[in-house]
Design an enzyme around this catalytic site. Structure first.
Site, PDB file in Angstrom:
ATOM      1  N   PHE B 237       0.807  -1.229   0.000  1.00  0.00           N
ATOM      2  CA  PHE B 237       0.000   0.000   0.000  1.00  0.00           C
ATOM      3  C   PHE B 237       0.834   1.270   0.000  1.00  0.00           C
ATOM      4  CE2 PHE B 237      -2.233  -3.364   2.387  1.00  0.00           C
ATOM      5  CZ  PHE B 237      -3.224  -3.626   1.469  1.00  0.00           C
ATOM      6  N   THR B 465      -2.032  -8.112  -4.986  1.00  0.00           N
ATOM      7  CA  THR B 465      -3.058  -7.579  -5.880  1.00  0.00           C
ATOM      8  C   THR B 465      -3.520  -8.573  -6.925  1.00  0.00           C
ATOM      9  OG1 THR B 465      -1.162  -6.691  -7.045  1.00  0.00           O
ATOM     10  CG2 THR B 465      -2.415  -5.152  -5.702  1.00  0.00           C
ATOM     11  N   LEU B 644      -8.725  -6.843 -16.753  1.00  0.00           N
ATOM     12  CA  LEU B 644      -8.024  -8.072 -17.141  1.00  0.00           C
ATOM     13  C   LEU B 644      -8.604  -9.273 -16.422  1.00  0.00           C
ATOM     14  CD1 LEU B 644      -4.413  -6.615 -17.079  1.00  0.00           C
ATOM     15  CD2 LEU B 644      -5.664  -7.344 -19.117  1.00  0.00           C
ATOM     16  N   ASN B 645      -8.865  -9.106 -15.122  1.00  0.00           N
ATOM     17  CA  ASN B 645      -9.348 -10.230 -14.315  1.00  0.00           C
ATOM     18  C   ASN B 645     -10.478  -9.705 -13.442  1.00  0.00           C
ATOM     19  OD1 ASN B 645      -9.801 -12.182 -12.354  1.00  0.00           O
ATOM     20  ND2 ASN B 645      -7.646 -12.816 -12.302  1.00  0.00           N
ATOM     21  N   LYS B 715      -6.340   0.767 -17.636  1.00  0.00           N
ATOM     22  CA  LYS B 715      -6.005   1.850 -16.714  1.00  0.00           C
ATOM     23  C   LYS B 715      -5.685   1.161 -15.381  1.00  0.00           C
ATOM     24  CE  LYS B 715      -9.223   5.091 -18.927  1.00  0.00           C
ATOM     25  NZ  LYS B 715     -10.441   5.894 -18.616  1.00  0.00           N
ATOM     26  N   GLY B 716      -5.632   1.844 -14.297  1.00  0.00           N
ATOM     27  CA  GLY B 716      -5.294   1.151 -13.048  1.00  0.00           C
ATOM     28  C   GLY B 716      -6.508   1.047 -12.150  1.00  0.00           C
ATOM     29  N   GLY B 718      -6.023  -0.426  -8.732  1.00  0.00           N
ATOM     30  CA  GLY B 718      -5.574  -0.749  -7.373  1.00  0.00           C
ATOM     31  C   GLY B 718      -5.965   0.283  -6.332  1.00  0.00           C
ATOM     32  N   GLU B 719      -6.040   1.539  -6.738  1.00  0.00           N
ATOM     33  CA  GLU B 719      -6.274   2.596  -5.751  1.00  0.00           C
ATOM     34  C   GLU B 719      -7.620   3.286  -5.925  1.00  0.00           C
ATOM     35  OE1 GLU B 719      -2.218   4.461  -4.850  1.00  0.00           O
ATOM     36  OE2 GLU B 719      -1.883   3.489  -6.769  1.00  0.00           O
TER      37      GLU B 719
END
Ligand code: FAD
Ligand code: SF4
Lengths: 333, 752
Positions: B237, B465, B644-645, B715-716, B718-719
């Site tokens: 994190f 992740t 993606l998943n 794109k992302g 995670g956050e």
């Protein structure tokens, strides 16, 4: 953690002998003791593990009194459905304490003797703490953070709050503590077990060295059945009380005949709000009288910086708990 | 061939993790290993005047005690914000200066961890103490770096005072957020083993390259003599990004004592020996016409920094990209405090700033009598409001429409305090979420065998992740193999360079390098088979053969599966290193990443602004007796390009929202002001949500196509999930009670 001797005596007299030795301490579930040893707050020379004393296990519900062994596990008592029906305040206050893992490990004798969560007490990097190092001062009162401290029963030397939940039910319902020590057996009224901090905050109970709590009894009275433990906390589980109330009601028609009120999260020791109880007796139970009773429970509170909210919160919690107890006295939830 | 992307695939490393066979850094025990423990300062600022280590040295099992006087020297490297690999620019135990409470002052090495910790407890210190303040003073703030440049820390467009004067309603408010500390499940740990001049370090890391480079530099070793190993990370994190003092001290102690040493940092020490989320003040001045359209937008962020670094997490870069306004002014300021250097914590630029921005939008909507969702709609924009470039894709209002639907926003009655449920007041709130898309250079090596197996290697990181799984999926999809046949190996410093696992950039950037490596494999195999005397693609010009989902296709309808084609070659195996080099990446940025830094071309390039978006809604209940605040429901809809998943992405977004609930209602590091120390540095008193606090969380992931960001269109995520949650909850609290709480966390003590 410092090295220490470890004893696990098989009978009571051996336990008392071992525990009365200078520097020896009693160990039950260890959730408080081992925790404080790891952080260097308590450094016993020897631990006397009493979990081999089978007589101290279990609990039973009699006609006149409920008996709890000092080694009964918090979880086992909290999950007892018969007890929940007979005396909800005694199970709810355990069920809402700590976490499932801790309730499995912790025993009732250790539970009532748990120590404050005052952060200055628990961190040896603070040099001032009269409870940990008598005479060193009080970091909390010396400009520290006091939003979690006692607004009832504190002294100029210590304003640590007693954090436990179950004790509030015990004090409200006139529990007794049965002990055995070097001087023999004795019965202590629960209200006398803990002592106010005064100028000796390091002394927390009247127990003598080597004196072991064997069991705790609670007399069965009508108000136990219509009882409730209401605990206000910032998260839904696994948090100490910001304010809590252990209450019970006995109604005679529309009138309150008996009422019991214990206060948690606000006082230096387990706290009974007798004045508030007296105020409500003989009145009817309405939202208005409940709220009034709550306010009276905190009439003598002296808030510290940041803990002003506890007065209003505590009063509301008492009122809410009384409303539920009242509903229970009428056969509802 | 089953679909392997944009589908739900269970983690390939899950069996190893649940059976305990995944080797985390602290699980490795080199022969002869000793144990380390830190003694830390009890004062915050001053000078160490004496250190008594005799009791510690006499403690049975203690092998050595190191202090600033006898610890081997290493060269201090700069902190991350000064362009170096360190978590901070100040290194403890180099001298007698104390700059923050809990600063390491001695390092004990012992035969057992217990003896080491006991030794550390026995060390006593004398200090010459000076006054200290853990909190920043916002009045003493300064602007970071250059001014005037809209890409810099100050941006101005139009004339904000004029815009405010023209507004039908204005708002001038200030929000504050507290500092929060990292509590990943896996403790901070590091193990160092020297063999002559060769050094191996096991340590959970978000950037093995950064570590390797920095350690080599600090100890004067060639990079090739340093091995950094971090295959699994139990939550990072942002806390495991740079080289931390505890790692450097462990390496130095291992060198001095002549044996491998492992240090596991204690939970309370985790609050002082690494980075944290700095406290902040968010000032907003907004103006809007009666339809809700913004006429003025001003955001000034003041964030805390240390005395020895300037923490630059520019949240205003993100807020100024959100809504159209003719007049905009933003400013990024910092103020110093007597703490260690703060750093990244999940959405380091966005979490705090959106708590401000999205409450401010709600406040203004309320003043105007406009539905909060409509407020966002009238200010939605397809061009970046300051940079004036189009968004590469932006599905904000689609997210609002989706979440409004699942949540039942239409049931909300606008009036404050108008909804109840028994003893509970009920409130609904919403907020926008966003996260910038980072573009970073990355390499990846893929080897494929004719037996139908592939091996993927790169110095990227799975910080919990799901990166192992998605890289396997990407390779599987491109090469036409089952996911299980693709082995991914990561977390070693000497593998092909991949970026630091931060800024939600791993899937997009490192994933694109894996993708590229697979395409290269396709070309290599195509060249081989086109040269063969027979076969479906024999004689076809290699540059006319393409690889699609594991099949090599020629121009005339001839095709052959990649595996078969590879099996028919003489070597039956092939290897390629893929590269991701987005056109927006300059040499300087690429160099930054390859030298352990964070060379991102995002989120705004000369052509495009790149952001993922989301909309979150929360239902809040407040008990009329206990004043407890609970969140029975939180819904989020997110659009972040290709997913993606769908399983691991769902977990990321949901986890972000859970943390957002914690930020809103629980998390705060309590401070003892006079002694400038923390009070709740343990997970009993530092509250985070427990299971019982989290009830219904619903996550929708919308389809979105973005051809600009990278070849995968990723794109992302995670956050993204954490960004809007706290504001949505604060807005719901207002809706339920009429109380505007402009600070975090919001607790029952605020509502009595
Ligand atoms: C993280 C955390 C959260 C918690 N949350 C709550 C909460 O919300 N509410 C709550 O009420 N409690 C809470 N607790 C406290 C917990 O209930 C107590 O730690 C536990 O009940 C102590 O029991 P034990 O058997 O583990 O005691 P031990 O740790 O073994 O002993 C505690 C003390 O009692 C003494 N002792 C034990 N048994 C006897 C005996 N028979 N005779 C004489 N002396 C004895 C010991 O010497 C010691 O001083 C929490 C604790 C932790 C660690
Ligand atoms: S309140 Fe009591 S326990 Fe806390 S610091 Fe003061 S003396 Fe110690």
């Amino acid at each position: 953690m410092r090295n220490f001797d470890y004893h696990r005596p098989a009978d009571m007299s051996a336990a008392i002998d071992a525990a009365r030795a200078e520097g020896a301490e009693i160990l039950a579930g260890g959730t408080l003791m081992v925790d404080l040893m790891k952080i260097g707050v308590r450094e016993p020379d020897a631990l006397v593990d009493i979990t081999g004393l089978a007589d101290l296990e279990g609990h039973d519900i009699g006609m006149d009194r409920i008996r709890f062994g000092a080694l009964a596990r918090m979880a086992d008592v909290a999950d007892d459905q018969t007890l929940k029906t007979a005396a909800p305040v005694l199970t709810e206050s355990l069920w809402k304490a700590a976490s499932p893992q801790l309730r499995q490990a912790a025993r009732l004798g250790g539970n009532i003797l748990q120590q404050t969560r005052c952060p200055y007490f628990r961190d040896t990097a603070y040099s001032q703490c009269n409870k940990r190092a008598p005479g060193s001062g009080c970091a909390a009162l010396d400009g520290g953070k006091t939003n979690l401290h006692a607004i009832l029963g504190g002294s100029d030397d210590c304003v640590a709050m007693y954090p436990g939940d179950w004790a509030q039910a015990l004090i409200a319902f006139d529990a007794e503590v049965h002990t055995q020590g070097p001087g023999g057996t004795r019965t202590i009224s629960f209200a006398d077990l803990h002592v106010m901090p005064g100028d000796t905050p390091q002394i927390e109970t009247i127990l003598e060295p080597g004196e072991i709590v064997k069991h705790i009894t609670v007399p069965v009275i009508p108000a136990l059945k219509a009882s409730h433990y209401l605990k206000a906390r910032d998260r839904e589980s696994y948090a100490f009380a910001s304010a809590s109330a252990a209450v019970g009601l006995e109604m005679e028609g529309e009138t309150v005949r008996d009422v019991r009120i214990g206060l948690g999260g606000v006082a230096a020791v387990p706290w009974r709000a007798r004045q508030a109880e007296e105020h409500l007796k003989g009145k009817s139970l309405t939202e208005e009288t409940a709220r009034e009773t709550g306010r009276i429970a905190f009439a003598d509170a002296s808030p510290l910086e940041g803990s002003e909210y506890k007065i209003k919160l505590g009063a509301d919690v008492v009122a809410g708990a009384l409303m539920t107890a009242h509903a229970r006295s009428q056969g509802g939830e | 061939m089953a679909q392997t992307l944009n589908t739900a695939v269970s983690r390939t490393d899950a069996p190893r993790k649940v059976t305990g066979t995944a080797t985390y850094a602290a699980d490795v025990i080199p022969a002869g290993m000793l144990h380390g423990a830190l003694a830390t300062s009890s004062i915050a600022v001053g000078t160490l005047t004496g250190l008594d280590t005799s009791a510690a040295e006499a403690e049975p099992g203690v092998v050595a005690v190191y202090t600033h006087e006898n610890l081997p020297d290493y060269k201090s490297v700069k902190g991350f914000y000064a362009g170096g690999p360190g978590s901070a620019s100040f290194w403890p135990m180099e001298g007698t200066e104390i700059k923050y409470a809990g600063q390491p002052i001695a390092y004990v090495v012992a035969e057992t961890a217990a003896a080491a910790r006991r030794g550390a407890q026995l060390i006593t210190a004398d200090y010459d103490s000076r006054p200290a303040d853990v909190h920043m003073d916002p009045a003493d703030s300064f602007v970071i770096g250059a001014t005037g440049d809209s890409k810099g820390m100050v941006a101005t467009k139009g004339d904000v005072p004029k815009g405010l004067a023209e507004a039908a309603q204005t708002l001038d408010v200030e929000y504050t957020t507290p500092f929060q500390h990292h509590n990943p499940m896996e403790m901070f740990a590091s193990t160092a083993e020297w063999r002559g001049d060769r050094l191996t370090v096991w340590m959970p890391s978000q950037s093995v390259r950064t570590l390797r480079l920095g350690i080599a530099k600090a100890f004067g070793l060639p990079e090739t003599s340093v091995r950094v190993i971090s295959p699994f990370v139990g939550g990072a994190f942002g806390s495991k990004a740079g080289i931390t003092p505890y790692a450097m001290l462990t390496i130095a102690a291992a060198k001095a004592v002549g044996a491998p040493v492992r240090l596991i940092v204690t939970r309370p020490q985790m609050y002082t020996v690494a980075t944290f989320r700095p406290e902040s003040v968010q000032r907003f001045r907004l103006g809007a016409d009666e339809t809700g359209k913004l006429t003025a937008f001003e955001h000034i962020e003041i964030a805390q920094t240390s005395q020895f670094d300037v923490v630059t997490n520019p949240g205003t870069h993100i807020t100024r990209a959100m809504y159209a306004s003719p007049n905009i002014h933003t400013e990024q300021r910092v103020a110093r405090s007597d703490t260690n250097t703060g750093g990244f914590m999940r959405a380091p630029n966005e979490m705090q700033t959106f708590f401000g921005l999205e409450q401010a939008m709600d406040e203004l909507a309320h003043k105007l009598g406009i539905d909060p969702v409509e407020m966002r709609r009238v200010n939605d924009t397809d061009r970046h409001p300051v940079e004036d470039v189009p968004f590469s894709s932006r599905s904000l209002m689609e997210c609002y429409d989706s979440v409004s639907d699942t949540f039942g926003w239409a049931d909300r009655t606008a009036e404050v305090g108008s909804m109840t449920d028994g003893d509970w007041l009920v409130g609904y709130g919403c907020a926008t979420a966003t996260y910038p898309t980072n573009i970073l250079a990355s390499n990846a090596r893929v080897r494929m065998r004719g037996t139908g197996h592939a091996y993927i290697e790169l110095a990227a990181h799975d910080v919990g992740t799901g990166s192992y799984t998605i890289f396997a999926q990407i390779a599987a999809a491109r090469l036409g193999l089952p996911v299980e046949a693709c082995d991914v190996v990561m977390g070693h410093g000497d593998m092909p360079v991949a970026p630091l696992a931060g800024g939600s950039g791993t899937a997009a950037s490192a994933g694109s390098a894996v993708h590229d490596a697979c395409l290269r494999i396709g070309r290599l195999v195509a060249a081989e088979v086109s040269r063969q005397p027979e076969g479906p693609l024999a004689g076809v010009s290699a540059d006319r053969i393409t690889l699609e989902d594991g099949v090599l296709r020629g121009p005339d309808g001839h095709s052959q599966s990649l595996v078969e084609a590879l099996a028919s070659t003489a070597t039956t195996e092939v290897e390629a290193v893929g590269e991701f080099r987005h056109p927006a990446l300059t040499d300087k940025l690429i160099r930054a990443t390859f030298s352990g830094g964070y060379g991102t071309a995002g989120p705004v390039t000369p052509e495009c602004a790149m952001f993922a978006f989301g909309a979150e809604m929360a239902e809040v209940h407040i008990n009329r007796w206990t004043h407890e605040i609970r969140v029975p429901r939180a819904h989020g809809a997110f659009a972040a390009g290709t997913i993606l998943n769908r399983k691991t992405a769902h977990s990321q977004l949901m986890g972000g929202m859970v943390w957002g609930i914690g930020s809103a209602l629980h998390e705060v590091t309590e401070v003892d002001k006079p002694r400038a120390r923390y009070l709740n540095a343990n997970i009993a008193e530092y509250l985070v949500p427990v299971n019982a606090d989290i009830r219904e969380i619903r996550v929708e992931m919308l389809e979105e196509r973005d051809d600009y960001v990278n070849p995968l269109g990723v794109k992302g995520i995670g956050e993204l999930g954490i960004v809007g949650t706290a504001a949505a909850i604060a807005n719901a609290v207002h809706h339920a009670t009429g109380r505007r709480l402009r600070h975090l966390p919001i607790r029952m003590s605020d509502l009595v």
